[in-house]
Design a protein around this motif. Structure first.
Motif, PDB file in Angstrom:
ATOM      1  N   THR A 147       0.848  -1.193   0.000  1.00 52.40           N
ATOM      2  CA  THR A 147       0.000   0.000   0.000  1.00 52.40           C
ATOM      3  C   THR A 147       0.884   1.244   0.000  1.00 52.40           C
ATOM      4  O   THR A 147       1.783   1.365   0.827  1.00 52.40           O
ATOM      5  CB  THR A 147      -0.924   0.015   1.226  1.00 52.40           C
ATOM      6  OG1 THR A 147      -1.748  -1.161   1.212  1.00 52.40           O
ATOM      7  CG2 THR A 147      -1.809   1.250   1.234  1.00 52.40           C
ATOM      8  N   GLY A 148       0.648   2.137  -0.971  1.00 56.08           N
ATOM      9  CA  GLY A 148       1.461   3.339  -1.081  1.00 56.08           C
ATOM     10  C   GLY A 148       2.868   3.055  -1.564  1.00 56.08           C
ATOM     11  O   GLY A 148       3.840   3.621  -1.060  1.00 56.08           O
ATOM     12  N   VAL A 149       2.977   2.175  -2.566  1.00 59.07           N
ATOM     13  CA  VAL A 149       4.312   1.743  -3.028  1.00 59.07           C
ATOM     14  C   VAL A 149       4.689   2.331  -4.384  1.00 59.07           C
ATOM     15  O   VAL A 149       5.603   1.842  -5.050  1.00 59.07           O
ATOM     16  CB  VAL A 149       4.399   0.196  -3.088  1.00 59.07           C
ATOM     17  CG1 VAL A 149       4.328  -0.394  -1.695  1.00 59.07           C
ATOM     18  CG2 VAL A 149       3.300  -0.386  -3.992  1.00 59.07           C
ATOM     19  N   LEU A 150       4.018   3.406  -4.794  1.00 57.98           N
ATOM     20  CA  LEU A 150       4.277   3.976  -6.115  1.00 57.98           C
ATOM     21  C   LEU A 150       5.731   4.415  -6.269  1.00 57.98           C
ATOM     22  O   LEU A 150       6.285   4.414  -7.375  1.00 57.98           O
ATOM     23  CB  LEU A 150       3.343   5.159  -6.360  1.00 57.98           C
ATOM     24  CG  LEU A 150       3.216   5.662  -7.804  1.00 57.98           C
ATOM     25  CD1 LEU A 150       2.802   4.543  -8.739  1.00 57.98           C
ATOM     26  CD2 LEU A 150       2.220   6.815  -7.865  1.00 57.98           C
ATOM     27  N   GLY A 151       6.374   4.759  -5.175  1.00 55.75           N
ATOM     28  CA  GLY A 151       7.767   5.194  -5.230  1.00 55.75           C
ATOM     29  C   GLY A 151       8.731   4.117  -5.701  1.00 55.75           C
ATOM     30  O   GLY A 151       9.890   4.430  -6.050  1.00 55.75           O
ATOM     31  N   GLU A 152       8.279   2.874  -5.746  1.00 58.77           N
ATOM     32  CA  GLU A 152       9.123   1.773  -6.220  1.00 58.77           C
ATOM     33  C   GLU A 152       9.172   1.705  -7.747  1.00 58.77           C
ATOM     34  O   GLU A 152       9.960   0.951  -8.312  1.00 58.77           O
ATOM     35  CB  GLU A 152       8.609   0.425  -5.686  1.00 58.77           C
ATOM     36  CG  GLU A 152       8.511   0.337  -4.175  1.00 58.77           C
ATOM     37  CD  GLU A 152       9.868   0.425  -3.514  1.00 58.77           C
ATOM     38  OE1 GLU A 152      10.824  -0.195  -4.023  1.00 58.77           O
ATOM     39  OE2 GLU A 152       9.966   1.130  -2.479  1.00 58.77           O
ATOM     40  N   LEU A 153       8.307   2.477  -8.415  1.00 62.70           N
ATOM     41  CA  LEU A 153       8.180   2.371  -9.871  1.00 62.70           C
ATOM     42  C   LEU A 153       9.470   2.681 -10.632  1.00 62.70           C
ATOM     43  O   LEU A 153       9.841   1.927 -11.548  1.00 62.70           O
ATOM     44  CB  LEU A 153       7.036   3.268 -10.358  1.00 62.70           C
ATOM     45  CG  LEU A 153       6.708   3.231 -11.850  1.00 62.70           C
ATOM     46  CD1 LEU A 153       6.379   1.808 -12.306  1.00 62.70           C
ATOM     47  CD2 LEU A 153       5.544   4.166 -12.155  1.00 62.70           C
ATOM     48  N   ARG A 173      -1.885  10.542 -13.156  1.00 62.25           N
ATOM     49  CA  ARG A 173      -1.110  11.750 -12.820  1.00 62.25           C
ATOM     50  C   ARG A 173       0.016  11.474 -11.829  1.00 62.25           C
ATOM     51  O   ARG A 173       1.166  11.863 -12.065  1.00 62.25           O
ATOM     52  CB  ARG A 173      -2.043  12.857 -12.309  1.00 62.25           C
ATOM     53  CG  ARG A 173      -2.692  13.671 -13.421  1.00 62.25           C
ATOM     54  CD  ARG A 173      -3.328  14.936 -12.891  1.00 62.25           C
ATOM     55  NE  ARG A 173      -4.415  14.668 -11.963  1.00 62.25           N
ATOM     56  CZ  ARG A 173      -5.693  14.539 -12.324  1.00 62.25           C
ATOM     57  NH1 ARG A 173      -6.034  14.654 -13.594  1.00 62.25           N
ATOM     58  NH2 ARG A 173      -6.633  14.303 -11.427  1.00 62.25           N
ATOM     59  N   PRO A 174      -0.260  10.812 -10.691  1.00 69.49           N
ATOM     60  CA  PRO A 174       0.851  10.536  -9.775  1.00 69.49           C
ATOM     61  C   PRO A 174       1.887   9.585 -10.351  1.00 69.49           C
ATOM     62  O   PRO A 174       3.073   9.700 -10.031  1.00 69.49           O
ATOM     63  CB  PRO A 174       0.167   9.934  -8.541  1.00 69.49           C
ATOM     64  CG  PRO A 174      -1.213   9.581  -8.965  1.00 69.49           C
ATOM     65  CD  PRO A 174      -1.560  10.480 -10.092  1.00 69.49           C
ATOM     66  N   VAL A 175       1.473   8.667 -11.218  1.00 67.52           N
ATOM     67  CA  VAL A 175       2.433   7.789 -11.889  1.00 67.52           C
ATOM     68  C   VAL A 175       3.393   8.629 -12.725  1.00 67.52           C
ATOM     69  O   VAL A 175       4.623   8.481 -12.649  1.00 67.52           O
ATOM     70  CB  VAL A 175       1.721   6.747 -12.773  1.00 67.52           C
ATOM     71  CG1 VAL A 175       2.714   6.035 -13.694  1.00 67.52           C
ATOM     72  CG2 VAL A 175       0.986   5.729 -11.908  1.00 67.52           C
ATOM     73  N   CYS A 176       2.818   9.538 -13.519  1.00 65.10           N
ATOM     74  CA  CYS A 176       3.663  10.412 -14.341  1.00 65.10           C
ATOM     75  C   CYS A 176       4.551  11.289 -13.465  1.00 65.10           C
ATOM     76  O   CYS A 176       5.729  11.512 -13.769  1.00 65.10           O
ATOM     77  CB  CYS A 176       2.794  11.287 -15.248  1.00 65.10           C
ATOM     78  SG  CYS A 176       1.903  10.373 -16.538  1.00 65.10           S
ATOM     79  N   ASP A 201      -0.182  -1.510  -6.236  1.00 57.66           N
ATOM     80  CA  ASP A 201      -0.435  -0.641  -5.088  1.00 57.66           C
ATOM     81  C   ASP A 201      -1.874  -0.880  -4.627  1.00 57.66           C
ATOM     82  O   ASP A 201      -2.833  -0.478  -5.297  1.00 57.66           O
ATOM     83  CB  ASP A 201      -0.227   0.823  -5.477  1.00 57.66           C
ATOM     84  CG  ASP A 201      -0.203   1.740  -4.264  1.00 57.66           C
ATOM     85  OD1 ASP A 201      -0.821   1.385  -3.232  1.00 57.66           O
ATOM     86  OD2 ASP A 201       0.425   2.807  -4.335  1.00 57.66           O
ATOM     87  N   LEU A 202      -2.025  -1.548  -3.495  1.00 60.26           N
ATOM     88  CA  LEU A 202      -3.350  -1.939  -3.018  1.00 60.26           C
ATOM     89  C   LEU A 202      -4.242  -0.748  -2.711  1.00 60.26           C
ATOM     90  O   LEU A 202      -5.459  -0.891  -2.609  1.00 60.26           O
ATOM     91  CB  LEU A 202      -3.213  -2.826  -1.771  1.00 60.26           C
ATOM     92  CG  LEU A 202      -2.398  -4.116  -1.969  1.00 60.26           C
ATOM     93  CD1 LEU A 202      -2.294  -4.873  -0.657  1.00 60.26           C
ATOM     94  CD2 LEU A 202      -3.022  -5.007  -3.041  1.00 60.26           C
ATOM     95  N   ALA A 203      -3.663   0.440  -2.575  1.00 59.22           N
ATOM     96  CA  ALA A 203      -4.461   1.647  -2.313  1.00 59.22           C
ATOM     97  C   ALA A 203      -5.437   1.923  -3.443  1.00 59.22           C
ATOM     98  O   ALA A 203      -6.507   2.507  -3.218  1.00 59.22           O
ATOM     99  CB  ALA A 203      -3.542   2.845  -2.100  1.00 59.22           C
ATOM    100  N   THR A 204      -5.096   1.519  -4.663  1.00 60.01           N
ATOM    101  CA  THR A 204      -5.986   1.796  -5.798  1.00 60.01           C
ATOM    102  C   THR A 204      -7.260   0.956  -5.756  1.00 60.01           C
ATOM    103  O   THR A 204      -8.244   1.297  -6.416  1.00 60.01           O
ATOM    104  CB  THR A 204      -5.266   1.550  -7.137  1.00 60.01           C
ATOM    105  OG1 THR A 204      -4.939   0.158  -7.260  1.00 60.01           O
ATOM    106  CG2 THR A 204      -3.996   2.378  -7.242  1.00 60.01           C
ATOM    107  N   LEU A 205      -7.248  -0.132  -4.994  1.00 58.98           N
ATOM    108  CA  LEU A 205      -8.416  -1.015  -4.964  1.00 58.98           C
ATOM    109  C   LEU A 205      -9.598  -0.391  -4.223  1.00 58.98           C
ATOM    110  O   LEU A 205     -10.744  -0.743  -4.463  1.00 58.98           O
ATOM    111  CB  LEU A 205      -8.055  -2.344  -4.298  1.00 58.98           C
ATOM    112  CG  LEU A 205      -6.965  -3.175  -4.983  1.00 58.98           C
ATOM    113  CD1 LEU A 205      -6.704  -4.446  -4.195  1.00 58.98           C
ATOM    114  CD2 LEU A 205      -7.350  -3.502  -6.422  1.00 58.98           C
TER     115      LEU A 205
END
Length: 358
Positions: free
Chosen positions: A20-26, A50-53, A165-169
């Motif tokens: 959860t909240g792991v977008l920084g690993e991208l 947007r946050p991915v970009c 990222d489980l937050a998106t679910l």
């Protein structure tokens, strides 16, 4: 809780990062050599794209968002050709990357676009649905639909990594979330009975992204798929077990012009495959009933129109598991004991459907 990394082995190994909240690993998954990143995302998900970009831009990449239609409408030849043209216009090279953000249809499309452009560029997938996380984005199968059937055109192209990222679910519509549970339950029947126990212990919790076992269910389902595809990337043998319930499911989806949720179709398809297994003398009746009970407990369908059989049977002839004119089904000889049934008698096929048709 920190992220979990599930390794998918094989000739081109990669990690599936879950948390959860792991977008920084991208950026780590995209890699250091990449300069230009095309972010292919479902047009209905700008708040996730947007946050991915933003994460990628902050890491120093040149980022180009490329929206595509939502759902199965993305998996068409015209949309694919449009992506090829966009990649060319951006001057993308083999050292650049495609990041697919969205549900299974979007990641299937993004993966195939990456597989086919310049004969293959790096793909990193960010599934945002339960179905995408546990099934579509893991395993390297990419493709689009054509009028004759689902996923009939595609390529095997393992991603450079998958970020779940489980937050998106939490923002998913309930029916879509429940639909994704079908693939998790499938993993339980073909390989990991603990999944079935977790659902049976708390069906309401299983049907909610806030449930106490959500992360464990997701990770167990991904692990099942990772174990299978690591030994059989191109579906030459073992990997076929992942198609349990899918032969009828794909026929239902085509009959419904892909407006029927994939997981709902798979749920019906699993009950059909279980009945086929029982009638072939391979599966006890109580396991068939367990299919119905587990699936129904989370709100998945276990039957389909009684008069639909002729059309569905005709569609099943065009199936990726078929060899020549011989239909091949994944069946069960028990929980976590998958097998195959080749060229079953037509009356057996029809009899099994009579148990499903309502």
């Amino acid at each position: 809780m920190s992220e979990t990394r599930i390794r998918v082995g094989g000739a081109e190994p990669y990690d599936v990062v879950v948390g959860t909240g792991v977008l920084g690993e991208l950026p780590e998954l995209v890699g250091e050599r990449v300069r230009t990143v095309a972010v292919v995302h479902a047009e209905g998900l700008p708040e996730i794209a947007r946050p991915v970009c933003g994460v990628l831009e902050k890491a120093g990449y040149t980022v180009h968002p490329l929206p595509v239609p939502d759902g199965e409408a993305a998996k068409e030849a015209g949309v694919l050709a449009g992506l090829w043209s966009s990649f060319a216009a951006l001057g993308m090279t083999r050292s650049d990357a495609v990041v697919g953000v969205g549900g299974g249809a979007t990641t299937d499309l993004a993966g195939f676009a990456a597989a086919s452009f310049l004969r293959g560029v790096r793909a990193v997938l960010v599934p945002t649905t339960l179905l995408g996380m546990v099934d579509a984005a893991v395993g390297g199968k990419t493709g689009i639909n054509i009028p004759e059937g689902k996923n009939l055109v595609g390529a095997f192209h393992p991603p450079g990594g998958v970020l779940c990222d489980l937050a998106t679910l939490v923002t998913m519509p309930r029916e879509d979330y429940v639909s994704g549970l079908a693939e998790i339950i499938k993993a339980g029947f073909i390989a990991d009975p603990r999944i079935l126990e977790l659902v049976e212990e708390d069906p309401a919790g299983a049907a909610s992204p806030d449930g106490p076992h959500t992360r464990e269910l997701v990770e167990r389902a991904i692990q099942v798929k990772a174990d299978v595809v690591a030994s059989d990337l191109k579906e030459s043998g073992l990997r076929e077990i992942l198609n349990y319930g899918h032969t009828l499911a794909h026929a239902i989806e085509k009959a419904e012009q892909y407006r029927f949720r994939h997981g709902h179709a798979v749920a019906v398809g699993m009950v059909y495959a279980a009945e086929l297994s029982r009638l072939a003398g391979r599966l006890p009746a109580d396991v068939v009933e367990r299919h119905r009970a587990v699936l129904a407990s989370v709100g998945l369908p276990v039957s389909y129109g009684a008069d639909a059989w002729p059309e569905l049977r005709a569609t099943m002839t065009i199936d990726k598991k078929s060899r020549g004119a011989t239909l091949r089904f994944v069946v069960l000889d028990g929980v976590a004991k998958p097998g195959r049934l080749e060229g079953p008698d037509e009356e057996l096929l029809a009899a099994a459907y009579r148990e499903v048709g309502r």
